[in-house]
Design an enzyme around this catalytic site. Structure first.
Site, PDB file in Angstrom:
ATOM      1  N   ASN A  39       0.878  -1.171   0.000  1.00  0.00           N
ATOM      2  CA  ASN A  39       0.000   0.000   0.000  1.00  0.00           C
ATOM      3  C   ASN A  39       0.915   1.220   0.000  1.00  0.00           C
ATOM      4  O   ASN A  39       1.500   1.558   1.026  1.00  0.00           O
ATOM      5  CB  ASN A  39      -0.898  -0.011   1.245  1.00  0.00           C
ATOM      6  CG  ASN A  39      -1.700   1.278   1.379  1.00  0.00           C
ATOM      7  OD1 ASN A  39      -1.754   2.087   0.454  1.00  0.00           O
ATOM      8  ND2 ASN A  39      -2.314   1.478   2.540  1.00  0.00           N
ATOM      9  N   LYS A  91       0.137   4.238  -0.251  1.00  0.00           N
ATOM     10  CA  LYS A  91      -0.473   5.454   0.321  1.00  0.00           C
ATOM     11  C   LYS A  91      -0.232   6.623  -0.648  1.00  0.00           C
ATOM     12  O   LYS A  91      -0.295   6.417  -1.849  1.00  0.00           O
ATOM     13  CB  LYS A  91       0.068   5.709   1.725  1.00  0.00           C
ATOM     14  CG  LYS A  91      -0.053   4.437   2.590  1.00  0.00           C
ATOM     15  CD  LYS A  91       0.190   4.624   4.044  1.00  0.00           C
ATOM     16  CE  LYS A  91       0.007   3.287   4.763  1.00  0.00           C
ATOM     17  NZ  LYS A  91       0.108   3.379   6.189  1.00  0.00           N
ATOM     18  N   HIS A  97      -9.429   1.551   4.890  1.00  0.00           N
ATOM     19  CA  HIS A  97      -8.141   1.688   5.586  1.00  0.00           C
ATOM     20  C   HIS A  97      -8.314   2.647   6.766  1.00  0.00           C
ATOM     21  O   HIS A  97      -9.084   3.616   6.672  1.00  0.00           O
ATOM     22  CB  HIS A  97      -7.068   2.213   4.622  1.00  0.00           C
ATOM     23  CG  HIS A  97      -5.699   2.135   5.197  1.00  0.00           C
ATOM     24  ND1 HIS A  97      -5.229   3.073   6.083  1.00  0.00           N
ATOM     25  CD2 HIS A  97      -4.718   1.208   5.064  1.00  0.00           C
ATOM     26  CE1 HIS A  97      -3.995   2.720   6.452  1.00  0.00           C
ATOM     27  NE2 HIS A  97      -3.669   1.599   5.849  1.00  0.00           N
ATOM     28  N   GLU A 113      -6.602   4.993   7.802  1.00  0.00           N
ATOM     29  CA  GLU A 113      -6.331   6.406   7.480  1.00  0.00           C
ATOM     30  C   GLU A 113      -7.537   7.060   6.806  1.00  0.00           C
ATOM     31  O   GLU A 113      -7.789   8.247   6.996  1.00  0.00           O
ATOM     32  CB  GLU A 113      -5.059   6.511   6.608  1.00  0.00           C
ATOM     33  CG  GLU A 113      -3.815   6.246   7.453  1.00  0.00           C
ATOM     34  CD  GLU A 113      -2.657   5.616   6.708  1.00  0.00           C
ATOM     35  OE1 GLU A 113      -2.643   5.628   5.466  1.00  0.00           O
ATOM     36  OE2 GLU A 113      -1.748   5.090   7.384  1.00  0.00           O
ATOM     37  N   GLU A 118      -5.187  -4.676  10.620  1.00  0.00           N
ATOM     38  CA  GLU A 118      -4.162  -3.657  10.800  1.00  0.00           C
ATOM     39  C   GLU A 118      -4.397  -2.911  12.108  1.00  0.00           C
ATOM     40  O   GLU A 118      -5.176  -1.941  12.140  1.00  0.00           O
ATOM     41  CB  GLU A 118      -4.202  -2.659   9.638  1.00  0.00           C
ATOM     42  CG  GLU A 118      -3.908  -3.283   8.288  1.00  0.00           C
ATOM     43  CD  GLU A 118      -3.309  -2.276   7.310  1.00  0.00           C
ATOM     44  OE1 GLU A 118      -2.254  -2.581   6.750  1.00  0.00           O
ATOM     45  OE2 GLU A 118      -3.864  -1.177   7.146  1.00  0.00           O
ATOM     46  N   GLY A 150       3.010   2.269  10.744  1.00  0.00           N
ATOM     47  CA  GLY A 150       4.019   3.321  10.572  1.00  0.00           C
ATOM     48  C   GLY A 150       4.780   3.664  11.839  1.00  0.00           C
ATOM     49  O   GLY A 150       5.438   4.696  11.909  1.00  0.00           O
ATOM     50  N   SER A 159       3.735  -2.113  10.269  1.00  0.00           N
ATOM     51  CA  SER A 159       5.182  -2.236  10.438  1.00  0.00           C
ATOM     52  C   SER A 159       5.729  -3.593  10.005  1.00  0.00           C
ATOM     53  O   SER A 159       6.624  -4.147  10.657  1.00  0.00           O
ATOM     54  CB  SER A 159       5.586  -1.907  11.884  1.00  0.00           C
ATOM     55  OG  SER A 159       5.253  -0.560  12.193  1.00  0.00           O
TER      56      SER A 159
HETATM   57  P1  13P Z   1       3.268   0.420   7.560  1.00  0.00           P
HETATM   58  O1  13P Z   1       3.699  -0.906   6.929  1.00  0.00           O
HETATM   59  O2  13P Z   1       4.035   1.576   7.038  1.00  0.00           O
HETATM   60  O3  13P Z   1       3.225   0.315   9.038  1.00  0.00           O
HETATM   61  O4  13P Z   1       1.749   0.660   7.059  1.00  0.00           O
HETATM   62  C1  13P Z   1       0.818  -0.349   7.190  1.00  0.00           C
HETATM   63  C2  13P Z   1      -0.394   0.012   6.438  1.00  0.00           C
HETATM   64  O5  13P Z   1      -1.120   0.925   6.803  1.00  0.00           O
HETATM   65  C3  13P Z   1      -0.687  -0.752   5.213  1.00  0.00           C
HETATM   66  O6  13P Z   1      -1.988  -0.506   4.758  1.00  0.00           O
END
Ligand code: 13P
Length: 242
Positions: free
Chosen positions: A9, A11, A96, A98, A165, A171, A204
């Protein structure tokens, strides 16, 4: 046999030029990955068409990061499933954290998007997960079960991927303990009517912890943020050692 899906992903990262550069480095590194592994890149809308062209004939599949529920209409800023399918998109991330946190996505809009994606022929990746606060209060399962119950209303579970997640692990470098991630993925599976739905872990995921994560019996893949931006690192994740 459940499918194994390793999805990046991106982003809001990478221009078209950076996308081409990534593919040049990445493609040959995953050519020989075991065939039971699906490799997916979920990229910004502006990168989808160029990715589709660049990956033509490759085993790497293309995913979007959102889709609207209507076929078309007065929805400024949104993209429909038909538009995505036309340019070769097969997967789409929905719900997601976010999007839920910053863009007002609710379990209800997640449900609309999921159903529309499926009707059009896309494979949705539904994201669920709890905040640190919810976990500390002992409510992780309750939050996730509500996301599933409301998100999956009327959804076809034969064309679905779920990504667990935990928000506190995204992150932060603070990966969820693998046995705990496995336990939650098992709990998610117990709420489904199709036990073959692939359940990914996200939060992560790195080249250093992927082997351990994939050794867990309830975890069928990974949804990878930061570590999917770099060809060698994501290729190592795709080529995890079973
Ligand atoms: P990270 O792997 O950067 O922690 O992000 C995970 C994520 O949100 C994947 O959709």
């Amino acid at each position: 046999m459940r499918k194994i899906i390793l999805a990046g992903n991106w982003k809001m990262f990478k221009t078209q030029a950076e996308t081409i550069e990534f593919v040049q480095g990445f493609k040959s590194l995953v050519d020989d990955a075991p065939v039971d592994r699906d490799i997916v890149l979920c990229v910004p809308f502006t990168d989808l068409a160029i990715l589709s062209k660049t990956l033509h004939g490759s085993r790497i599949q293309i995913g979007a990061q959102n889709v609207h529920w209507a076929e078309n209409g007065a929805y400024t800023g949104e993209i429909s499933a038909t538009m995505l399918l036309e340019i070769g998109v097969r997967y789409v991330i929905i719900g997601h954290s976010e999007r839920r946190q910053f863009f007002g996505e609710t379990n209800e809009t997640v449900n609309f998007r999921l159903r529309a994606a499926q009707v059009a022929g896309l494979k949705p990746i539904l994201c669920v997960g709890e905040t640190k606060q919810e976990r500390d209060a002992g409510n992780a399962e309750a939050v996730i079960f509500e996301q599933l119950a409301k998100g999956l209303l009327g959804v076809d579970q034969t064309n679905l991927v779920i990504a667990y997640e935990p928000i506190w692990a995204i992150g932060t470098g603070d990966t969820c303990e693998v046995t705990e991630a496995n336990r939650i993925c098992g709990a998610i599976r117990s709420k489904l009517n199709n036990s073959d739905v692939p359940i990914q872990y996200g939060g992560s995921v790195k080249s250093e912890n992927i082997d351990q994560i994939m050794a867990q019996p309830e975890i069928d893949g990974a949804l990878v943020g930061g570590a999917s931006l770099e060809p060698e690192m994501f290729a190592r994740i795709v080529n995890y050692k079973a």
